[in-house]
Design a protein around this motif. Structure first.
Motif, PDB file in Angstrom:
ATOM      1  N   VAL A 171       0.850  -1.188   0.000  1.00  0.00           N
ATOM      2  CA  VAL A 171       0.000   0.000   0.000  1.00  0.00           C
ATOM      3  C   VAL A 171       0.887   1.240   0.000  1.00  0.00           C
ATOM      4  N   PRO A 172       0.607   2.222  -0.852  1.00  0.00           N
ATOM      5  CA  PRO A 172       1.412   3.451  -0.856  1.00  0.00           C
ATOM      6  C   PRO A 172       1.458   4.076   0.537  1.00  0.00           C
ATOM      7  N   LEU A 173       2.626   4.526   0.944  1.00  0.00           N
ATOM      8  CA  LEU A 173       2.780   5.079   2.287  1.00  0.00           C
ATOM      9  C   LEU A 173       1.934   6.330   2.504  1.00  0.00           C
ATOM     10  N   LYS A 174       1.677   7.101   1.448  1.00  0.00           N
ATOM     11  CA  LYS A 174       0.873   8.312   1.630  1.00  0.00           C
ATOM     12  C   LYS A 174      -0.590   7.975   1.914  1.00  0.00           C
ATOM     13  N   VAL A 175      -0.963   6.720   1.678  1.00  0.00           N
ATOM     14  CA  VAL A 175      -2.281   6.232   2.085  1.00  0.00           C
ATOM     15  C   VAL A 175      -2.179   5.543   3.442  1.00  0.00           C
ATOM     16  N   LEU A 176      -1.196   4.672   3.580  1.00  0.00           N
ATOM     17  CA  LEU A 176      -1.099   3.814   4.759  1.00  0.00           C
ATOM     18  C   LEU A 176      -0.757   4.571   6.040  1.00  0.00           C
ATOM     19  N   VAL A 177       0.213   5.473   5.973  1.00  0.00           N
ATOM     20  CA  VAL A 177       0.651   6.163   7.192  1.00  0.00           C
ATOM     21  C   VAL A 177      -0.468   6.999   7.815  1.00  0.00           C
ATOM     22  N   PRO A 178      -1.120   7.904   7.060  1.00  0.00           N
ATOM     23  CA  PRO A 178      -2.212   8.661   7.685  1.00  0.00           C
ATOM     24  C   PRO A 178      -3.395   7.784   8.070  1.00  0.00           C
ATOM     25  N   LEU A 179      -3.606   6.686   7.343  1.00  0.00           N
ATOM     26  CA  LEU A 179      -4.708   5.783   7.683  1.00  0.00           C
ATOM     27  C   LEU A 179      -4.488   5.173   9.064  1.00  0.00           C
ATOM     28  N   ILE A 180      -3.285   4.671   9.300  1.00  0.00           N
ATOM     29  CA  ILE A 180      -2.977   4.054  10.588  1.00  0.00           C
ATOM     30  C   ILE A 180      -2.978   5.092  11.708  1.00  0.00           C
ATOM     31  N   GLU A 181      -2.358   6.237  11.455  1.00  0.00           N
ATOM     32  CA  GLU A 181      -2.273   7.269  12.484  1.00  0.00           C
ATOM     33  C   GLU A 181      -3.650   7.822  12.852  1.00  0.00           C
ATOM     34  N   ASN A 182      -4.449   8.153  11.851  1.00  0.00           N
ATOM     35  CA  ASN A 182      -5.765   8.738  12.129  1.00  0.00           C
ATOM     36  C   ASN A 182      -6.723   7.726  12.751  1.00  0.00           C
ATOM     37  N   SER A 183      -6.643   6.483  12.306  1.00  0.00           N
ATOM     38  CA  SER A 183      -7.544   5.467  12.852  1.00  0.00           C
ATOM     39  C   SER A 183      -7.283   5.225  14.334  1.00  0.00           C
ATOM     40  N   SER A 184      -6.066   5.482  14.782  1.00  0.00           N
ATOM     41  CA  SER A 184      -5.722   5.237  16.184  1.00  0.00           C
ATOM     42  C   SER A 184      -6.453   6.177  17.139  1.00  0.00           C
ATOM     43  N   LEU A 185      -6.996   7.259  16.617  1.00  0.00           N
ATOM     44  CA  LEU A 185      -7.715   8.224  17.447  1.00  0.00           C
ATOM     45  C   LEU A 185      -9.201   7.890  17.574  1.00  0.00           C
ATOM     46  N   GLU A 186      -9.645   6.887  16.836  1.00  0.00           N
ATOM     47  CA  GLU A 186     -11.074   6.555  16.795  1.00  0.00           C
ATOM     48  C   GLU A 186     -11.431   5.520  17.856  1.00  0.00           C
ATOM     49  N   GLU A 187     -12.382   5.862  18.712  1.00  0.00           N
ATOM     50  CA  GLU A 187     -12.818   4.940  19.762  1.00  0.00           C
ATOM     51  C   GLU A 187     -14.234   4.431  19.546  1.00  0.00           C
ATOM     52  N   GLU A 188     -14.982   5.041  18.627  1.00  0.00           N
ATOM     53  CA  GLU A 188     -16.339   4.606  18.322  1.00  0.00           C
ATOM     54  C   GLU A 188     -16.280   3.333  17.475  1.00  0.00           C
ATOM     55  N   GLU A 189     -16.939   2.266  17.933  1.00  0.00           N
ATOM     56  CA  GLU A 189     -16.812   0.964  17.283  1.00  0.00           C
ATOM     57  C   GLU A 189     -17.292   0.965  15.834  1.00  0.00           C
ATOM     58  N   THR A 190     -18.396   1.654  15.556  1.00  0.00           N
ATOM     59  CA  THR A 190     -18.897   1.671  14.177  1.00  0.00           C
ATOM     60  C   THR A 190     -17.906   2.353  13.241  1.00  0.00           C
ATOM     61  N   MET A 191     -17.214   3.370  13.752  1.00  0.00           N
ATOM     62  CA  MET A 191     -16.223   4.066  12.936  1.00  0.00           C
ATOM     63  C   MET A 191     -14.936   3.254  12.825  1.00  0.00           C
ATOM     64  N   GLN A 192     -14.590   2.530  13.880  1.00  0.00           N
ATOM     65  CA  GLN A 192     -13.412   1.661  13.815  1.00  0.00           C
ATOM     66  C   GLN A 192     -13.576   0.611  12.719  1.00  0.00           C
ATOM     67  N   LEU A 193     -14.802   0.113  12.569  1.00  0.00           N
ATOM     68  CA  LEU A 193     -15.058  -0.874  11.516  1.00  0.00           C
ATOM     69  C   LEU A 193     -14.862  -0.255  10.137  1.00  0.00           C
ATOM     70  N   LYS A 194     -15.235   1.000   9.983  1.00  0.00           N
ATOM     71  CA  LYS A 194     -15.027   1.672   8.697  1.00  0.00           C
ATOM     72  C   LYS A 194     -13.534   1.843   8.412  1.00  0.00           C
ATOM     73  N   TRP A 195     -12.776   2.181   9.445  1.00  0.00           N
ATOM     74  CA  TRP A 195     -11.322   2.272   9.267  1.00  0.00           C
ATOM     75  C   TRP A 195     -10.744   0.904   8.898  1.00  0.00           C
ATOM     76  N   ALA A 196     -11.248  -0.139   9.539  1.00  0.00           N
ATOM     77  CA  ALA A 196     -10.764  -1.493   9.244  1.00  0.00           C
ATOM     78  C   ALA A 196     -11.089  -1.885   7.803  1.00  0.00           C
ATOM     79  N   ASN A 197     -12.291  -1.559   7.352  1.00  0.00           N
ATOM     80  CA  ASN A 197     -12.670  -1.854   5.970  1.00  0.00           C
ATOM     81  C   ASN A 197     -11.814  -1.067   4.980  1.00  0.00           C
TER      82      ASN A 197
END
Length: 217
Positions: free
Chosen positions: A73-99
């Protein structure tokens, strides 16, 4: 005081989780990044780490169930995806990050950097509204009809239990992100004529909005 050589429960959890995370990232992160310590270990608080691990585990399950192979996965997609998803605590939104992560890892759906930025700016309620719109428009196979399918404010307020003001705040943010648009973008039908109209009372899901929701599923 911790005895020399002992290990805390949190440290044990981190060690196990690190192995699972390393396994997931094998093949989708360049080797030099992984050898340098990865992108997850730089001053990340424990609660952010736990969120990341939870989302990555969910993504791994989604990838396995898809039967698709992972790719880099291109780092310009992967790095912000991982970093931003770490701030999400709402389960429904975590699933969207996982998808989103799973789709990026398999290439099942084209995940662009702006999708990461958009998801990071959505509230759970805004995401719920997008899901409702998506579930309706996906029933229409004709692209031209789908992109001009119109929805009414009153019905959405009734379904989601929103006040008029709360709805306007939500839909205006979706307009700003380019996920929805007022019918003035294409016009609203009066008889046989299409007339431009700027309003929050009637709106459409854009092509960007449709593709974004697809990437988060």
């Amino acid at each position: 005081m911790k005895a020399k050589g002992s290990i805390t429960k949190q440290e044990a959890e981190l060690e196990i989780s690190k192995e699972e995370v390393d396994s997931f990232f094998k093949g989708i992160i360049p080797q030099f990044v992984r050898d340098a310590g990865g992108i997850l270990s730089d001053n990340v608080r424990f609660w952010r780490w736990k969120n990341q691990v939870k989302i990555i585990k969910q993504a791994e399950v989604i990838v396995k169930e898809s039967g698709l192979q992972k790719k880099e996965v291109p780092l310009k997609v992967l790095v912000p995806l991982i970093e931003n998803s770490s701030l999400e605590e709402e389960e429904t939104m975590q699933l969207k990050w996982a998808n989103l992560l799973a789709n990026a890892a398999t290439g099942k759906v084209n995940v662009t950097p702006n999708y990461v930025a958009i998801l990071n700016e959505l509230s759970p309620l805004e995401a719920q509204l997008l899901d409702i719109l998506y579930d309706n428009v996906i029933k229409e196979s004709d692209y031209q009809k789908r992109k001009t399918m119109q929805f009414g404010k009153d019905k959405v307020c009734e379904v989601l239990g929103l006040s008029s003001e709360s709805f306007d705040l939500i839909i205006e943010n979706l307009f700003r992100l380019g996920l929805c648009r007022p019918p003035g973008s294409t016009g609203i039908m009066f008889g046989d004529s299409r007339v431009a109209l700027q309003t929050t009372s009637v709106f459409e899901l854009t092509t960007l909005g449709f593709d974004f929701v697809t990437a988060c599923r």
